[in-house]
Motif scaffolding. Structure first.
Motif, PDB file in Angstrom:
ATOM      1  N   TRP A  96       0.848  -1.197   0.000  1.00 54.33           N
ATOM      2  CA  TRP A  96       0.000   0.000   0.000  1.00 54.33           C
ATOM      3  C   TRP A  96       0.881   1.244   0.000  1.00 54.33           C
ATOM      4  O   TRP A  96       0.596   2.211  -0.729  1.00 54.33           O
ATOM      5  N   TYR A 100       1.024   4.056  -2.795  1.00 57.75           N
ATOM      6  CA  TYR A 100       0.673   5.426  -2.424  1.00 57.75           C
ATOM      7  C   TYR A 100       1.753   6.400  -2.881  1.00 57.75           C
ATOM      8  O   TYR A 100       1.459   7.473  -3.429  1.00 57.75           O
ATOM      9  N   GLY A 196       4.677   9.141   1.299  1.00 59.09           N
ATOM     10  CA  GLY A 196       4.825   7.725   1.024  1.00 59.09           C
ATOM     11  C   GLY A 196       6.275   7.347   0.821  1.00 59.09           C
ATOM     12  O   GLY A 196       6.711   6.260   1.218  1.00 59.09           O
TER      13      GLY A 196
END
Length: 672
Positions: A96, A100, A196
């Motif tokens: 994730w 991101y 991120g």
């Protein structure tokens, strides 16, 4: 929810016997709490339940440390993100974060699977030394080499710039261990960021300890907290960037920057806190150092471990990689174990390495990762052509076009000042797992027991004075070698120029008075707790002597990268008594015959003329260097007299040597 707020600070604030700490913990207002406004677990739980979706609230509910939850809630209340993602370190959470970062265009994919490119702003390519401050209380003694802000000034900045700074963004929260979980000198930390890229880097460089965080915070008695917000990430914001480190509360604040050295404060920010902890609360027990850790294989397949300090750009990574059992290239947490050995762990599990001049000849194991398949790599500030990264000094043909940290690049391009635009920034980096490198000793690196260190080295960037390798005669002289490092400012620091003293190569990361840090060094290396023959030998390294400064008509450095294997190989032999040495006023020097054999082992001739140039003592230069250090340290209050005693004795012996042999003493003169 279990109440352990008192437990989490107990060992950090308890005054050890015989210690008079100059750093008082939990003194003054906790700025994160003051601005965030959350003071109780009930308020924190309400914020977390309101701001987190069901999945992420379920994750954070597994954390029971009250103080940690209050800190996270305060960060949320202050920064006001639209969403909060709790990173538990699972493969799904890691993916994730990667996705991101790509979706926010902080990174972009390259041709090779697992490789991405990140570009920092042109003004944010290195540590912002003039915008980095310690938050201190009135009357605290600080290093003369450090910049500081009084607590009210720091509070004013944070109140102005950090409220609502994450609006429209997602806050990511990660839990990490600075070292193998359970190691005596490992410390837990929380990383909070809207970037991120920062959390992607954290996942490569540090051990996610979400599942063990509560137990580690209870075991160590403390944890660090880091809050980073890049803002709109524009050049116009960089002048307002600040990296603020609250010594009393173990909290960092970073704003309006993305370069990992300024934002991933698990690294140098928390290293600074660890230095404080070792200096003031673990005297004679622990050290926190800017050191590589590596093992060399000697006769009979014995493994001898080294820990070595060097300022950025002075060969630390290259030295680490030479080892047969590489552990780490940047930081070391060190302690004196119950068995009387000096033990070390790498607080990191990855490498954030400078790539300039990394090539197949000098760095084959690293190049296999960078050009081979199967290694995840985040590149920063290099040239990209058709999805392939290129950098200065890679030993490969340079493409005729591409995109780099200054935008479109082509041969002959100049910058705003008319200077030739390089293909990559001098501080361009690669971030990868250390375990990907062929000679990485992963099992040893992940062992909480650490590795036993037998040799400690200190090196700088010295063109005209010290030889390539020398060994201190005792621990006091060893500490003085560390205290005497000099270097040139490098591209790792924005706004720093010229030749500078770099004590222990750790000076930029020493918050408190240099006198306190020096006392801790003398106390550790002179400890009676070292068992027989287990105290490390301490040595100096210098790869940067030049022909011009040693009477040669040639130009450039007196040696090359692969020579490092010889200098470490000789130290390995000396540490075990396998070779003799020449006794000099500055320490022990290797004999020519031993080095000649070692150079033959790397298929290289080593003429006597080169040995004489490298190991001759240029006495006036050394005396000048000693005087420079004495002058500088005499201005520092409280410096131990032991330092000056060592300098004075070396001066006396060098002057006697000069009377006997003149201004230049060749090794064979000294060996007679």
């Amino acid at each position: 929810m279990r109440e352990i707020s008192t437990l989490t600070i107990a060992s950090y604030t308890t005054k050890p016997e015989g210690v008079n700490p100059m750093l008082e913990l939990r003194k003054g207002d906790d700025i994160l709490s003051t601005v965030g406004g959350i003071t109780s677990i009930t308020e924190a739980q309400a914020i977390l339940k309101d701001k987190l979706d069901a999945e992420n609230f379920s994750k954070i509910s597994k954390i029971t440390n009250t103080e940690a939850l209050i800190k996270i809630a305060n960060a949320i209340n202050m920064c006001a993100p639209d969403h909060v993602f709790i990173n538990t370190g699972t493969p799904e959470d890691q993916q994730w974060i990667r996705d991101y970062s790509l979706s926010q265009e902080e990174e972009a994919p390259l041709t090779k699977a697992g490789h991405t490119i990140h570009f920092d702003l042109p003004q944010d390519q290195a540590r912002l030394v003039n915008q980095t401050y310690y938050i201190i209380n009135e009357g605290e003694e600080m290093s003369s080499l450090a910049k500081s802000l009084l607590r009210p000034e720091a509070l004013t900045y944070i109140k102005e710039y950090m409220p609502n700074v994450m609006q429209g963004k997602t806050m990511i929260v990660g839990f990490y261990s600075r070292g193998p979980v359970g190691a005596a000198a490992a410390l837990p930390a929380i990383e909070i960021s809207s970037s991120g890229y920062v959390l992607h880097s954290a996942e490569i460089l540090y051990r996610n300890c979400f599942a063990a965080f509560d137990a580690e915070a209870a075991r160590t008695g403390l944890f660090f907290t880091n809050v980073h917000a890049e803002g709109d990430n524009t050049s116009a914001d960089v002048p307002n960037a600040r990296i603020l480190m609250d010594r009393s509360w173990g909290t960092t604040f970073s704003t309006f920057c993305t370069y990992a050295g300024n934002t991933l404060l698990l690294k140098k920010g928390n290293h600074r806190f660890s230095v404080d902890y070792a200096t003031y609360y673990k005297l004679e027990e622990q050290l926190s150092e800017h050191m590589f850790i590596t093992g060399m294989t000697g006769p009979g397949d014995r493994i001898t471990f080294f820990a070595g300090a060097a300022p950025s750009g002075c060969g630390k990574t290259t030295t680490a990689m030479v080892g047969s059992h590489f552990i780490g290239d940047d930081l070391a947490q060190i302690w004196l174990a119950e068995d009387g050995t000096m033990r070390a762990i790498n607080p990191e599990k990855g490498i954030f390495g400078i790539v300039e001049d990394v090539n197949q000849e000098g760095d084959p194991n690293l190049m296999d990762c960078l050009r081979g398949d199967g290694t995840e790599v985040i590149w920063s500030n290099v040239l990209v052509n058709d999805g392939v990264p290129y950098w200065a000094g890679n030993g490969e043909e340079t493409p005729q076009s591409g995109v780099n940290f200054q935008g479109e690049w082509f041969p002959g391009k100049t910058d705003a000042e008319g200077n030739p635009a390089p293909i990559s920034h001098k501080n361009s980096r690669c971030t990868l797992l250390a375990s990907a490198i062929k000679n990485h000793a992963t099992d040893l690196a992940e062992d909480p027991a650490g590795v036993p260190v037998k040799v400690v080295t200190y090196s700088g960037r010295d063109a005209d004075t010290m030889p390539p390798v020398w060994v201190a005669k005792n621990s006091n002289e060893g500490v003085v070698i560390g205290a005497s490092i000099v270097s040139r400012a490098t591209a790792t620091e924005v706004g720093a120029t010229g030749v500078r003293r770099q004590p222990w190569a750790n000076a930029p990361f020493i918050p408190g008075a240099l006198a306190d840090y020096m006392k801790a060094q003398f106390a550790f290396y002179n400890s009676a707790k070292f068992s027989d023959n287990n105290a490390p030998i301490m040595a100096g390294l210098n790869y940067f002597l030049t022909h011009e400064n040693r009477g040669s008509n040639e130009a450039g450095i007196l040696g090359e990268k692969k020579d490092v294997r010889v200098w470490l190989g000789w130290l390995e032999l000396f540490a075990h008594g396998d070779v003799e040495a020449i006794d000099t006023p500055i320490g022990y020097l290797p004999k020519y015959g031993d080095l000649k054999i070692l150079f033959a082992g790397i298929d290289k001739e080593y003429p006597r003329e080169l040995y004489d140039m490298q190991f001759a003592l240029y006495i006036d230069n050394i005396l000048g260097r000693i005087q420079l250090q004495k002058d500088a340290y005499s201005k520092e209050p409280g410096i131990p007299q032991t330092l000056f005693d060592v300098y004075n004795q070396q001066e006396k012996d060098l002057l006697s040597l000069k009377e006997q042999f003149g201004a230049i003493a060749l090794p064979q003169m000294l060996a007679a």
